[in-house]
Design an enzyme around this catalytic site. Structure first.
Site, PDB file in Angstrom:
ATOM      1  CB  THR A   1      10.771 -18.197 -13.054  1.00 51.18           C
ATOM      2  OG1 THR A   1      11.463 -18.104 -14.214  1.00 51.18           O
ATOM      3  CG2 THR A   1      10.410 -19.482 -12.502  1.00 51.18           C
TER       4      THR A   1
ATOM      5  CG  PHE B   1       9.980 -19.581  -7.700  1.00 54.27           C
ATOM      6  CD1 PHE B   1      10.238 -18.691  -8.624  1.00 54.27           C
ATOM      7  CD2 PHE B   1      10.998 -20.701  -7.445  1.00 54.27           C
ATOM      8  CE1 PHE B   1      11.443 -18.428  -9.461  1.00 54.27           C
ATOM      9  CE2 PHE B   1      12.476 -20.302  -8.087  1.00 54.27           C
ATOM     10  CZ  PHE B   1      12.539 -19.256  -9.040  1.00 54.27           C
TER      11      PHE B   1
END
Ligand code: PEP
Ligand code: MN
Length: 636
Positions: free
Chosen positions: A189, A191
């Site tokens: 992921t 960020f």
């Protein structure tokens, strides 16, 4: 507007201690991102609370997950972010952090895996495990965070599990039962690290645009070519647009200057499955199906004019059964003239009633071959038994496995060894997984050129023969690199519904269609009720923009060109309407309505589309601009 400063400046801020907020409980992936540059992490219950804290100075920086390798954009974070930016929060993005993600299945110590019936996690994490959890028969329960899920499970005297990192599991005393339940390997992921604009010297403008958002007005423009213009950057600091829910490649093409960089955040979650092939690489999506779900570029199956996959769409047409040499020849000529790319026809027919017509067998294969030769179309025909495979493979271009045989594993292995591409129908009662499993049999036996075909599944509905499962096709799309066709004929079982279903599948991104056509449906030996007569097939072909050839009768060709004219006229009308809205929006914000750079971009579009017709392209653009000026009363 979001602005981005360079990493060097971010580094300068690091001299002192600073607090970095994230959404979730200690142990969440957000905490890892928050600590990535040495800040002190602080958890918040929601993204709204996190952004409030940033605004109110409770934290110096906030990390928001924006994009995940499995599910794309993380709308749960992007939606509040866009709302806060739209409401006037002056944010800057100072850097991006990628966090590797391994989503484990964790439960209270001693819980046997077989007892786990429910798993808790953040919705974005649950989406990353949809497939595996379904396979394991585990129900998904939404909560606010991965580490929060571990906390809940730890305090709950049940056999529920949490989907979370090993770190989170260990922190709350859970035992990891399965190390990684995400649907793809190499999950991760990204960020974004955000700060308030006044606390960071902005250097590189970064536009954040949500094209589908109703709140995307005012500060966040609804993106059109026109709104890209005033955002032009320069070669050193290009304007970057993060675009959610739009086709980034198309928008990049719209950008009139090269200093606009469009960065796609993918589709919003609801559309995440749309046309997303597995990412390139060697690992499978579903670990147990290494061929069918390998992460590799989309497979293109090509046999003569039949080219299917990765944007090439096939239309296979012909009778249900090959009834006579004349019948198949006549129909072959009709469908070829409409632009079909392959000819179908059954010689062995799987019939519900043993007394119904069973097909003319191998003799009819020669009639089909002759029709294919005459029209230049490759031929597709079904094999029902292992001993039919070798003689049919000698002459047919593509072997079809019918719905009823989708799990005839010996037959799948036999066609896999026959040296011909295989068209694999989905069984009427088969799940997407089982369908891919059947493809795996063929591929594991040696034949990698497999074309999947959704042909309707059996539901409670009786007004149609089957139910065309467009949802299943879409669900299969991100799981496999293989082309996926739709068969509206067997799905509908009625000719009047075939065109509508064909258009629905086409609009949903099917790689092509297989359609039954008969010139005397009332006397057809099988499936007459669902056959299109050639003229209606021509109408469908026209709607799908296939290429006609001169063998069509003149009235049909005329009808074809009339339909194109009607489309053109409507498009011109639509263009004028949209140009008017753009003009009004520019006037409102005090910008010049006409823009030479924009006009040049429009001209380029026409030159590209009308290659070799430069003069015509210029004349059309002149006319359109003139019409827009006239309509909006613009003086020179
Ligand atoms: C066919 O294509 O004629 C046929 C019998 O299809 P299905 O196996 O999908 O019923
Ligand atoms: Mn049929």
């Amino acid at each position: 507007m979001l602005r981005e400063i360079d990493r060097q400046e971010a580094a300068e801020v690091k001299k002192d201690e600073w607090r970095v907020g994230y959404q979730g409980e200690p142990g969440a992936y957000g905490e890892v991102a928050a600590a990535a540059h040495g800040g002190i992490p602080a958890g918040f219950a929601s993204f709204e609370k996190l952004l409030d804290a940033l605004r109110d100075g409770l934290v110096d920086e906030a990390v928001l997950p924006i994009e995940n390798a499995v599910v794309g954009a993380i709308t749960e974070a992007l939606e509040p972010l866009a709302d806060y930016v739209a409401a006037g929060l002056e944010l800057v993005a100072v850097s991006l952090t990628s966090v590797p993600v391994r989503l484990g299945l964790a439960a209270r110590p001693g819980t046997p895996l077989s007892e786990v019936k429910r798993a808790w996690s953040h919705p974005a994490a649950l989406r990353q495990c949809t497939h595996r959890l379904a396979q394991m028969g585990i129900e998904r329960v939404v909560c606010y965070d991965t580490a929060g899920a571990a906390q809940i499970v730890a305090h709950d005297a049940s056999t529920d599990a949490a989907i979370c990192s090993r770190r989170a599991a260990e922190r709350y005393g859970l035992e990891v039962l399965v190390e990684d339940v995400s649907d793809k390997e190499q999950n991760g992921t990204r960020f974004a690290h955000l700060r308030m604009a006044e606390h960071a010297r902005a250097q590189v403008p970064l536009a954040f645009l949500r094209t589908s958002s109703m709140t995307a007005t005012g500060r966040l423009d609804v993106l059109t070519g026109a709104t890209l213009l005033p955002l032009a950057g320069n070669a050193e600091f290009p304007v970057r647009m993060w675009v959610l829910g739009a086709d980034a490649a198309r928008l990049q093409a719209l950008a009139p200057v090269r200093d606009v960089q469009v960065i796609s955040l993918g589709q919003p979650a609801a559309h995440a499955a749309r046309n997303v092939p597995p990412k390139q690489g060697t690992e499978p999506v579903i670990k147990s199906l290494p061929h069918a779900t390998a992460r590799r570029p989309l497979t293109i199956v090509e046999v003569g004019p039949l080219r299917v996959g990765a944007g090439s769409r096939a239309v296979i047409a012909g009778p249900c059964s090959v009834e006579s040499p004349e019948q198949v020849m006549r129909i072959a000529k009709e469908v070829a003239a409409c632009g079909a790319t392959a000819l179908r026809g059954g010689i062995f027919k799987p019939r519900t009633n043993p007394y119904a017509f069973q097909g003319h067998g191998l003799e009819a294969l020669d009639w089909l071959v002759a029709a294919g030769k005459e029209t230049g179309l490759p031929i597709v025909t079904e094999v029902m038994a292992v001993d039919q495979v070798a003689p049919v493979a000698l002459k047919a271009d593509v072997l079809q496995i019918g719905a009823r045989n989708m799990q005839n594993f010996d037959l799948l292995r036999a066609v896999g060894r026959a040296g011909r591409p295989v068209l694999l129908k989905r069984g009427a009662g088969a799940t997407v997984d089982e369908w891919l499993g059947a493809a795996e049999y063929i591929m594991a036996s040696g034949e990698l050129r497999v074309i999947l075909c959704e042909r309707g599944i059996r539901t409670f509905e009786t007004s149609t023969r089957n139910t065309l499962d467009v949802g299943g096709m879409l669900a299969a799309r991100p799981l496999t690199h293989l082309p996926i066709l739709a068969d509206p004929s067997h799905a509908a079982g009625r000719a009047d519904l075939v065109e509508g279903l064909a258009r629905a599948a086409w609009a949903a991104g099917a790689d092509g269609l297989i359609v039954e056509v008969h010139d005397d449906p009332a006397r057809a030996l099988s499936d007459g009720e669902q056959a299109l007569v050639p003229q209606r097939f021509a109408e469908l072909a026209r709607a799908l923009a296939l290429n006609p050839d001169a063998r069509l009768p003149l009235p049909q060709l005329r009808a074809w060109v009339d339909a194109i004219d009607a489309d053109l006229a409507h498009l011109v009308q639509r263009r004028l309407e949209v140009a008017k809205v753009i003009g009004a929006s520019k006037r409102q914000t005090g910008r010049a309505v006409l823009d030479p750079r924009r006009e040049a971009a429009v001209r380029r579009t026409y030159h590209e589309a009308l290659q070799g017709e430069r003069e015509l392209a210029d004349k059309l653009v002149d006319l359109l601009i003139e019409a827009a000026r006239h309509q909006q009363s613009i003086e020179d």
